[in-house]
Design an enzyme around this catalytic site. Sequence first.
Site, PDB file in Angstrom:
ATOM      1  N   ASP A 160      59.462  37.304  14.115  1.00  0.00           N
ATOM      2  CA  ASP A 160      57.733  37.745  14.139  1.00  0.00           C
ATOM      3  C   ASP A 160      56.744  36.883  12.581  1.00  0.00           C
ATOM      4  O   ASP A 160      56.334  36.786  12.772  1.00  0.00           O
ATOM      5  CB  ASP A 160      57.763  39.365  13.073  1.00  0.00           C
ATOM      6  CG  ASP A 160      57.910  40.295  13.554  1.00  0.00           C
ATOM      7  OD1 ASP A 160      58.130  39.826  15.024  1.00  0.00           O
ATOM      8  OD2 ASP A 160      58.503  41.258  13.516  1.00  0.00           O
ATOM      9  N   ASP A 164      53.141  28.675  25.310  1.00  0.00           N
ATOM     10  CA  ASP A 164      54.231  29.891  24.977  1.00  0.00           C
ATOM     11  C   ASP A 164      55.870  29.172  24.112  1.00  0.00           C
ATOM     12  O   ASP A 164      55.805  27.942  24.334  1.00  0.00           O
ATOM     13  CB  ASP A 164      55.229  29.713  26.744  1.00  0.00           C
ATOM     14  CG  ASP A 164      56.338  31.195  26.406  1.00  0.00           C
ATOM     15  OD1 ASP A 164      56.187  32.272  26.025  1.00  0.00           O
ATOM     16  OD2 ASP A 164      57.541  30.535  26.320  1.00  0.00           O
ATOM     17  N   ARG A 186      39.342  23.259  16.214  1.00  0.00           N
ATOM     18  CA  ARG A 186      38.036  23.136  16.069  1.00  0.00           C
ATOM     19  C   ARG A 186      37.307  24.754  15.712  1.00  0.00           C
ATOM     20  O   ARG A 186      37.618  25.494  16.434  1.00  0.00           O
ATOM     21  CB  ARG A 186      37.216  22.015  16.871  1.00  0.00           C
ATOM     22  CG  ARG A 186      37.984  21.105  17.249  1.00  0.00           C
ATOM     23  CD  ARG A 186      36.580  20.793  18.688  1.00  0.00           C
ATOM     24  NE  ARG A 186      37.000  21.089  19.404  1.00  0.00           N
ATOM     25  CZ  ARG A 186      36.650  20.933  20.329  1.00  0.00           C
ATOM     26  NH1 ARG A 186      35.436  19.789  21.129  1.00  0.00           N
ATOM     27  NH2 ARG A 186      35.981  21.511  21.903  1.00  0.00           N
ATOM     28  N   GLU A 213      55.506  35.911  23.940  1.00  0.00           N
ATOM     29  CA  GLU A 213      55.744  35.068  22.318  1.00  0.00           C
ATOM     30  C   GLU A 213      54.360  34.089  22.942  1.00  0.00           C
ATOM     31  O   GLU A 213      54.937  32.554  22.607  1.00  0.00           O
ATOM     32  CB  GLU A 213      56.625  34.287  21.809  1.00  0.00           C
ATOM     33  CG  GLU A 213      57.693  33.748  23.816  1.00  0.00           C
ATOM     34  CD  GLU A 213      57.603  35.003  24.601  1.00  0.00           C
ATOM     35  OE1 GLU A 213      59.627  34.614  25.305  1.00  0.00           O
ATOM     36  OE2 GLU A 213      58.121  36.190  23.961  1.00  0.00           O
ATOM     37  N   HIS A 264      64.404  40.251  13.978  1.00  0.00           N
ATOM     38  CA  HIS A 264      63.194  39.866  15.051  1.00  0.00           C
ATOM     39  C   HIS A 264      62.307  40.010  13.614  1.00  0.00           C
ATOM     40  O   HIS A 264      60.975  39.320  13.827  1.00  0.00           O
ATOM     41  CB  HIS A 264      62.759  41.379  15.217  1.00  0.00           C
ATOM     42  CG  HIS A 264      63.318  41.633  16.574  1.00  0.00           C
ATOM     43  ND1 HIS A 264      62.707  41.057  17.436  1.00  0.00           N
ATOM     44  CD2 HIS A 264      64.563  41.783  16.962  1.00  0.00           C
ATOM     45  CE1 HIS A 264      63.485  41.060  18.842  1.00  0.00           C
ATOM     46  NE2 HIS A 264      65.149  42.481  18.817  1.00  0.00           N
TER      47      HIS A 264
END
Length: 371
Positions: free
Chosen positions: A252, A235, A267, A278, A248
Amino acid sequence: MAALLFFFLENMALIIALLYLALKAKELLFPNLTESKFLYLLSVVFISFLTFSVMYNPYFYMGMRLDLREVPLYFISYIAGWKVGLLSAIFPAYFRYSFEGPTVVLGILQTIVLPVVIGSLFHNQKSSNKFFNLLNLKKMMAGFLIFEMLKSVWMFLFTPATISIIIAMLFFAGVAVLAMGLITNGESRQLLLRTELEYYSNQDPMTQLPNIRFFKKTLAPLIVQQIPLAIVMMDVDYFKIYNDTHGHQKGDAVLRSLGQLMKDNTRSKDHVARYGGEEFIFCITNPQDQREALMLAEIVRKQIELYPFVGEELQPAGKLTVSMGVSMSTGDKSLDELIGEADSAMYESKHNGRNCVTAHSEINTRELVKS
């Protein structure tokens, strides 16, 4: 003359019907087959059969065998190029040669060799997918008109064909080629639409990462096989503050950058997805132990901390950071259980000051000590 017109009409209808049936059969039997050697082979076999079907019962006129054999040969050469066109022409040329007759050589050159040559000249060699790109119908018909003009002059000068026969052949062949192009474009549009729908049903449109639905679908076989996994929930710290400060659009852009950083620092056998908002999630496949899982998660966290995000100096910590939670399984937990545990561990990281990685086992250990 009426019999000749009805014959060419039947030829045209046969070509259109067989192409339509072939495309529907391909859609039913091989829905995901687009560009492969097998598709090339199928195309050669089908065009050879289609041309043979048109040639099987010709209209006879003064030793000539008249039909619309040039239509499928020009069409496949325009779509796939000279190699496929030439291979498709081998059997029709042999079939016509076996009947001999006074115009056998001219017939092969005019209606088998020439359409392959002209179709190949107008073929788009830069096409990424020869069979399922939308065809340029204007270019296709322009090439076909040039072919028909050359063939018509050739026939008029060196065969018994009359002007009326040549015009009738030109008209019905042109309609047949146009119909083949329209049908093929319709099939290509359906394929492109289906591909686009499948893509957006599995991908997050903003970050171009898989969405949680596809993530769970991908991991389901690993859970069934009881392959060791580590699920990492992530988060963004103080993301609301970043959005409120910079807007915003900038927020984004941060999410897109995070998605790329996760892909770059995991990997190839691991799986990354956007969980929502988020929050992100990734799976560490077959880690040796919890220590390795935490180390791999820490690599991602550190790279995000070091990345120079626009405006991050206004964040509470002066940097844009993330908090992570890790849950391990050796095959004894469901995916939903792993995600729930990783989520709890991630919120523990939030409570511990953010910008860190917490293992779910550490939470359990502390709870046992307290009790």
